[in-house]
Design a protein around this motif. Structure first.
Motif, short mmCIF file in Angstrom:
data_model
loop_
_atom_site.label_atom_id
_atom_site.label_comp_id
_atom_site.label_asym_id
_atom_site.label_seq_id
_atom_site.Cartn_x
_atom_site.Cartn_y
_atom_site.Cartn_z
N TYR A 97 -8.60 2.94 -7.19
CA TYR A 97 -8.12 4.16 -8.01
C TYR A 97 -8.80 5.18 -7.61
O TYR A 97 -8.11 6.49 -7.59
CB TYR A 97 -8.26 3.59 -9.51
CG TYR A 97 -8.17 4.67 -10.68
CD1 TYR A 97 -6.56 4.84 -10.57
CD2 TYR A 97 -9.12 5.31 -11.25
CE1 TYR A 97 -6.32 6.07 -11.52
CE2 TYR A 97 -8.61 6.31 -12.23
CZ TYR A 97 -7.35 6.58 -12.53
OH TYR A 97 -6.90 7.30 -13.25
N GLU A 130 2.88 9.37 -1.49
CA GLU A 130 3.05 8.06 -1.28
C GLU A 130 2.87 7.84 0.27
O GLU A 130 2.13 7.04 0.79
CB GLU A 130 4.32 7.82 -1.63
CG GLU A 130 4.69 6.13 -1.46
CD GLU A 130 5.99 5.81 -1.88
OE1 GLU A 130 6.43 4.50 -2.09
OE2 GLU A 130 6.87 6.59 -2.18
N TRP A 134 -0.37 5.81 2.38
CA TRP A 134 -0.01 4.67 2.86
C TRP A 134 -0.20 4.83 4.38
O TRP A 134 -0.68 3.71 5.16
CB TRP A 134 1.67 4.43 2.71
CG TRP A 134 2.12 3.17 3.53
CD1 TRP A 134 3.14 3.33 4.57
CD2 TRP A 134 1.65 1.86 3.69
NE1 TRP A 134 3.12 2.43 5.41
CE2 TRP A 134 2.35 1.32 5.02
CE3 TRP A 134 0.44 1.03 3.21
CZ2 TRP A 134 2.07 0.02 5.13
CZ3 TRP A 134 0.37 -0.11 3.64
CH2 TRP A 134 1.14 -0.49 4.40
N THR A 156 -2.55 -4.13 -19.72
CA THR A 156 -1.41 -3.84 -19.98
C THR A 156 -0.99 -3.67 -21.37
O THR A 156 -2.06 -4.22 -22.32
CB THR A 156 -0.41 -4.70 -19.31
OG1 THR A 156 -0.48 -6.10 -19.98
CG2 THR A 156 -0.43 -4.85 -17.69
N ASP A 166 -1.91 3.40 -9.87
CA ASP A 166 -0.36 3.81 -9.81
C ASP A 166 0.39 3.21 -8.71
O ASP A 166 -0.38 2.61 -7.44
CB ASP A 166 0.02 5.17 -9.62
CG ASP A 166 -0.35 5.75 -8.24
OD1 ASP A 166 0.42 5.97 -7.22
OD2 ASP A 166 -1.64 6.26 -7.98
N LYS A 167 1.32 2.71 -8.75
CA LYS A 167 2.15 2.00 -7.60
C LYS A 167 2.32 2.49 -6.04
O LYS A 167 2.17 1.88 -5.29
CB LYS A 167 3.71 1.70 -8.06
CG LYS A 167 4.82 3.00 -8.05
CD LYS A 167 5.98 2.76 -8.55
CE LYS A 167 6.96 4.09 -8.38
NZ LYS A 167 8.24 3.79 -8.78
N ARG A 168 2.04 3.70 -6.02
CA ARG A 168 2.10 4.22 -4.80
C ARG A 168 0.67 4.09 -4.12
O ARG A 168 0.59 4.20 -2.81
CB ARG A 168 2.11 5.69 -4.79
CG ARG A 168 3.79 6.14 -5.40
CD ARG A 168 3.62 7.79 -5.73
NE ARG A 168 5.16 8.03 -6.22
CZ ARG A 168 5.26 7.89 -7.57
NH1 ARG A 168 4.46 7.52 -8.45
NH2 ARG A 168 6.58 8.28 -8.01
N SER A 169 -0.40 3.64 -4.77
CA SER A 169 -1.60 3.50 -4.12
C SER A 169 -1.94 1.87 -4.16
O SER A 169 -2.27 1.27 -3.06
CB SER A 169 -2.78 4.24 -4.72
OG SER A 169 -2.99 3.89 -6.06
N LYS A 171 -0.15 -0.76 -5.13
CA LYS A 171 0.90 -1.65 -4.63
C LYS A 171 0.89 -2.05 -3.24
O LYS A 171 1.17 -3.29 -2.87
CB LYS A 171 2.44 -1.22 -5.02
CG LYS A 171 3.45 -2.49 -4.86
CD LYS A 171 4.75 -2.11 -5.52
CE LYS A 171 5.98 -3.04 -5.27
NZ LYS A 171 5.94 -3.75 -4.03
N ASP A 175 0.50 -5.89 -1.75
CA ASP A 175 1.34 -6.43 -1.04
C ASP A 175 0.94 -6.95 0.38
O ASP A 175 1.33 -7.93 1.00
CB ASP A 175 2.55 -5.58 -0.72
CG ASP A 175 3.41 -5.32 -2.09
OD1 ASP A 175 3.16 -6.12 -3.41
OD2 ASP A 175 4.25 -4.46 -2.14
#
Length: 327
Positions: A97, A130, A134, A156, A166-169, A171, A175
Motif C-alpha cells: 500500500y 497502473e 506494474w 470490507t 487499490d486494484k492497480r497495485s 491485484k 494474481d
C-alpha cells in the motif's frame, strides 16, 4: 525455441523457494517482516521502516518511488542480475500500500498535479499509474528471487479481511503470488509473552488467502520462516506422490516458459534470403501482399525497426509457408 503445437512444452512444478512469490497479509506486529528477514539471503525494500528493530539486514533507504526504480534496476538488469543473485535470494517488498502511494506521488510530481485523479486534463493518471506500477513489479517476477510481498489488511463492508490497496497495485501482486498467507494473532501466553502468529493458506468468509498448491496444509499453527518453507516443500512432495510427477529446479521450469529469441539481424537476413527465392520463383507479388498485410500498403520489410521484431517473425512464418507451397 520455435512454437509447435505438436511438440509442446509440458508444465512442471519447481521445488524449493527459488522463483516463488509469497504475499503475507495481516495487521501490525504479527511477525510478517521479522520472519521474512529470516529467509535465505534477504534484501529489504523498505517503503515502510519495518526493520528498525531488526539488525543485520541488507537494505537501501526508499523514501520515494525513484529510489525504488534505481534499486530495482540493479536487482533485475540482466547485466547485474547474476551478481545480485549471488548475494541475495529473498527480496522483501514492505509494503504494498505504501509503495503504491509513492508511485502515485511520483506521477503527480511528474505532471505537476496534486492528486492522481487530476492529470490528463481531468481524466486522471490512473492508466499511467497502473502501467508504471506494474512495469516495475513485472521486472522482479521471473528473475528467480524468492519474492515476499508484505501487505497490510483492510476490512470490507461485509467485515472480511483482505489485502490493503487499490486494484492497480494489489491485484497484480496477488494474481502472481504462489501463496497468499493470512496471518492471525494468537495473543500472549500466561507470562505475557507474544505467541507466534498462525498462518492460513485458504480463503474463508472472514479473510482472503490462497495457494496455487492443491496439496498444501491450509493452516500453519506457528508462522516462522522455517515452517513456511517446510509447508511449501511438503505440498510439492505430496503432489509428486499423488500425481506421479517429479518436481524440477527453478532453472528447468523457467526454461520451459522461455519464448523464442527474436534477433532483428537474423530475421532480416532470413527474410531477405526467402525473398530472393520467391523472386526467382516469380512469386514477388504474393510476397508483397504478405508484407503489406502486416505492415501496411507500400511498406517494405527493409524499413522495419528493431522494435518490430515480433511482426517480422510473423511475416517470416508466412513467407516460409509461401515458399514451401512454391517448391
Amino acid at each position: 525455441m520455435s512454437f509447435d503445437i505438436f511438440n509442446p512444452q509440458v508444465s512442471t512444478v519447481a521445488k524449493g523457494l527459488e522463483g516463488k512469490v509469497i504475499t503475507l497479509v495481516g495487521s501490525n506486529s504479527l511477525g510478517k517482516t521479522k520472519q521474512a528477514t529470516r529467509m535465505n539471503k534477504p534484501f529489504y525494500l523498505g517503503f515502510e521502516k519495518g526493520i528498525r528493530a531488526i539488525a543485520g539486514i541488507p537494505f537501501l533507504p526508499i523514501n520515494k518511488w525513484s529510489d525504488f526504480k534505481k534499486i530495482n534496476k540493479q536487482l533485475t538488469d540482466p547485466k547485474t542480475l547474476d551478481k545480485a543473485k549471488e548475494i541475495y535470494q529473498t527480496i522483501i517488498f514492505d509494503e504494498v500500500y505504501t509503495s503504491a502511494l509513492y508511485c502515485q506521488d511520483y506521477l503527480c510530481k511528474k505532471h505537476g498535479v496534486e492528486t492522481i485523479g487530476e492529470g490528463k486534463d481531468g481524466f486522471g493518471l490512473w492508466k499511467e499509474y497502473e502501467t508504471e506500477y506494474w512495469s516495475e513489479i513485472d521486472k522482479l517476477l521471473g528473475t528467480g528471487y524468492t519474492l515476499v510481498f508484505i501487505s497490510h489488511v483492510e476490512e470490507t463492508k461485509e467485515g472480511k479481511h483482505i489485502p490493503k490497496g487499490d486494484k492497480r497495485s494489489i491485484k497484480p501482486i496477488i494474481d502472481n503470488s504462489d501463496v497468499v498467507a493470512y496471518l492471525q494473532s494468537n495473543g500472549v501466553d500466561e507470562e505475557g509473552k507474544v505467541i507466534k502468529s498462525s498462518a492460513w493458506f485458504a480463503e474463508t468468509d472472514k479473510w482472503f488467502a490462497r495457494s496455487r498448491f492443491d496439496y498444501i496444509d491450509t493452516y500453519l499453527e506457528e508462522f516462522t520462516a522455517e515452517n513456511l518453507e517446510k509447508v511449501l516443500a511438503d505440498a510439492i512432495e505430496k503432489q509428486e506422490k499423488a500425481e506421479g510427477v517429479k518436481a524440477v529446479s527453478f532453472a528447468e521450469q523457467k526454461e520451459s516458459y522461455t519464448s523464442e529469441e527474436l534477433s532483428y539481424e537474423e530475421l532480416m537476413e532470413e527474410i531477405k534470403d526467402i525473398g530472393i527465392k520467391l523472386n526467382e520463383a516469380d512469386r514477388l507479388e504474393e510476397l508483397q501482399d504478405i508484407v503489406e498485410k502486416h505492415l501496411g500498403v507500400g511498406k517494405k520489410v527493409t524499413e522495419c525497426k528493431k522494435s518490430q521484431v515480433q511482426v517480422m517473425s510473423i511475416i517470416l512464418d508466412d513467407l516460409k509457408e509461401l515458399l514451401t507451397a512454391t517448391e
